[in-house]
Write a protein that holds these residues in place. Sequence first.
Motif, mmCIF file in Angstrom:
data_model
loop_
_atom_site.group_PDB
_atom_site.id
_atom_site.type_symbol
_atom_site.label_atom_id
_atom_site.label_comp_id
_atom_site.label_asym_id
_atom_site.label_seq_id
_atom_site.Cartn_x
_atom_site.Cartn_y
_atom_site.Cartn_z
ATOM 1 N N ASN A 64 0.808 -1.221 0.000
ATOM 2 C CA ASN A 64 0.000 0.000 0.000
ATOM 3 C C ASN A 64 0.841 1.271 0.000
ATOM 4 N N GLY A 65 1.929 1.229 -0.762
ATOM 5 C CA GLY A 65 2.749 2.431 -0.890
ATOM 6 C C GLY A 65 3.702 2.671 0.262
ATOM 7 N N MET A 66 3.850 1.688 1.165
ATOM 8 C CA MET A 66 4.797 1.879 2.266
ATOM 9 C C MET A 66 6.226 1.583 1.838
ATOM 10 N N ILE A 67 6.364 0.753 0.828
ATOM 11 C CA ILE A 67 7.678 0.303 0.365
ATOM 12 C C ILE A 67 7.799 0.667 -1.104
ATOM 13 N N LYS A 68 8.979 1.110 -1.500
ATOM 14 C CA LYS A 68 9.224 1.380 -2.900
ATOM 15 C C LYS A 68 10.411 0.560 -3.352
ATOM 16 N N ALA A 69 10.324 -0.017 -4.526
ATOM 17 C CA ALA A 69 11.493 -0.669 -5.113
ATOM 18 C C ALA A 69 11.777 0.057 -6.407
ATOM 19 N N ASP A 70 12.844 0.843 -6.428
ATOM 20 C CA ASP A 70 13.192 1.569 -7.643
ATOM 21 C C ASP A 70 14.710 1.586 -7.792
ATOM 22 N N GLY A 71 15.185 2.310 -8.778
ATOM 23 C CA GLY A 71 16.622 2.356 -9.019
ATOM 24 C C GLY A 71 17.381 2.876 -7.817
ATOM 25 N N PHE A 72 16.818 3.886 -7.188
ATOM 26 C CA PHE A 72 17.431 4.481 -5.998
ATOM 27 C C PHE A 72 17.672 3.433 -4.927
ATOM 28 N N SER A 73 16.623 2.639 -4.634
ATOM 29 C CA SER A 73 16.778 1.660 -3.560
ATOM 30 C C SER A 73 17.709 0.536 -3.984
ATOM 31 N N SER A 74 17.625 0.103 -5.258
ATOM 32 C CA SER A 74 18.509 -0.980 -5.703
ATOM 33 C C SER A 74 19.962 -0.555 -5.609
ATOM 34 N N TYR A 75 20.245 0.660 -6.073
ATOM 35 C CA TYR A 75 21.613 1.170 -6.029
ATOM 36 C C TYR A 75 22.128 1.152 -4.596
ATOM 37 N N LEU A 76 21.329 1.681 -3.672
ATOM 38 C CA LEU A 76 21.781 1.754 -2.287
ATOM 39 C C LEU A 76 21.909 0.372 -1.663
ATOM 40 N N GLN A 77 20.990 -0.545 -2.040
ATOM 41 C CA GLN A 77 21.096 -1.894 -1.492
ATOM 42 C C GLN A 77 22.402 -2.544 -1.900
ATOM 43 N N ILE A 78 22.799 -2.305 -3.154
ATOM 44 C CA ILE A 78 24.075 -2.869 -3.609
ATOM 45 C C ILE A 78 25.222 -2.237 -2.822
ATOM 46 N N LEU A 79 25.124 -0.921 -2.593
ATOM 47 C CA LEU A 79 26.163 -0.238 -1.811
ATOM 48 C C LEU A 79 26.228 -0.800 -0.386
ATOM 49 N N PHE A 80 25.059 -1.023 0.230
ATOM 50 C CA PHE A 80 25.041 -1.486 1.622
ATOM 51 C C PHE A 80 25.568 -2.919 1.744
ATOM 52 N N THR A 81 25.119 -3.813 0.850
ATOM 53 C CA THR A 81 25.602 -5.192 0.954
ATOM 54 C C THR A 81 27.098 -5.241 0.649
ATOM 55 N N GLY A 82 27.548 -4.410 -0.311
ATOM 56 C CA GLY A 82 28.986 -4.334 -0.572
ATOM 57 C C GLY A 82 29.741 -3.889 0.676
ATOM 58 N N SER A 83 29.216 -2.851 1.362
ATOM 59 C CA SER A 83 29.847 -2.383 2.597
ATOM 60 C C SER A 83 29.888 -3.500 3.628
#
Lengths: 481, 100
Positions: A64-83
Amino acid sequence: MTLIDFTSILPLIFLVGWASVLLLLDIFLTRKVEGLTAILAGVGLVTTLAIAGTNFGISTSAFNGMIKADGFSSYLQILFTGSGLVGIALAYGYLKRMGIDRGEYYPLLLYSICGMILLAQAADLIVVFLALELLSIPLYVLAGFARPDPASEEAALKYFLLGAFAGGFVVYGVALSFGATGTTSLTGIVAGVASGSADIGLLLVGSGLILIGLGFKVALVPFHMWTPDVYHGAPTPVTAFMAVGAKAAGFAALLRIFLAALPVLAGDLVPVFWILSALTMFAGNLIAIVQENIKRMLAYSSIAHAGYIMMAMVVFGQELITSDAVASSLFYLLTYAVTNFGAWSVVIALEGAEGQGLKLEDYKGLGKKYPLFAAAMLVFMLSFIGVPPTLGFMGKFYLFRTVLEGGFVWLAVIGVLTSLLSAYYYLRVVVNMYMHEGDPEIYRDRLIQLVSVVGAAAVVLLSIFSTPLFRWVSRAVLKMF
Amino acid sequence: MVPISYYIILSAILFTIGAVCVLIRRNAIIIFMGIELMLNAANLAFVAFANQHQVISGQIFVFFVIAVAAAEVAVGLALIVTIFRTRKSIDVDQLNSLKG
């Protein structure tokens, strides 16, 4: 829960499950296998990275619009898991050497990454708050991981008290924003403002409180008091992870909330952002000059870099360059992550028992005795200053370009001047390494050597390919709004 | 019926008391109580606003905040106990070994 809901938070679901299994495994495994938890944690992160990678390019909202999956989140997720992967590599040998080799380190690290992943996807203020706590609470424990070392315990308590204090501001800010608009969803707030039903004054107070809370998390002056003490006292790999992950996550929330959802408040908040950014750049760089301990110096340097990223927030409200601002700050977070992890890996390699080897004078003679480490450190210091051809230069270039596009010439001037100022203390490390005699001791650790060398190579090589890289980052944020 | 604004004013007062308590008290437990007060002030504001807007979600959020506060208590008290074991004191003014 529909399929879309499920796939959009699949990296999060997987990592939470994996971390919980790892936690149980660590208790019930009677015969200890050398390094098993660390390897399994690494495998979990690589899998999460793969899942986040396959999600790249989709743009949906779920729950219901609480979560977004977009380029922004994917990019950051890759950064976080890399970290997270680097955080494991840095910690593995260090924890053994310091005699704090407890298995909980890895599940706690994974839980913290879960919080960051959720924060990157949060499109609702209450999810922002939950994710912020999920990322912070494991970090409080990790900061005190070297107990009964008094410095580590002190760092943990300071981080906990100020972190919880900041959390209080965030949640009260969320409550007031909810009062102003009747919803906590970011799109709902935008719609409420557009239809004129929102109480703008209350929304302004609420978002101001959220700004204070997040300002604590990313260490903006004047909310930075905890940073040097916590970075100094926490075990060094935890500090490195905190300096990159927690800061990037905080900025993810700031960018998502303010740039994407609250442009209506630009008139009131732009001067605030301007002052925060200028103050952070000045104070961080000035106080770093007088530090004698490298961990404290890098702590103030991380404060200063928060100021630089904050510069991109100043253009907020100017619709045409908002996506540019997001792209340049995401790009800067990448350059900051690579450089920072590299610099911390050298610090960890030199750190001895009971806080030995952390003074700036302990770096004397490093150039002669360990040319490879010294060369890597030189690259990281140059990248921090922003000298070409390093990644740090490209990061600053895109940031300053955004600021100038937005018409904030004076802020860009302050940014350049404080960068010059910062050269003094970064180059002091270099001078110590190459122009003084000394006998530093390096602790042999292949993983740490790997991080230093790969980091230094990445800083130089990625700067050459920074144009396609930046274009890729820009594409990632296109569908954000 | 008591007007909504009274609840909001009360919650603002509670929040201020909590924040001031964090800033001026020196005992770690008391500081922690101040933080809890801030969270509960937010809870009161959530419930009051939920009533004003006639939406249920504000009341649900209170449960989230309570759960998070409980998690924070678990970690925070553990940290405070650990500190007390090594130092025999939880006065934050005595936590000054980190300097530079």
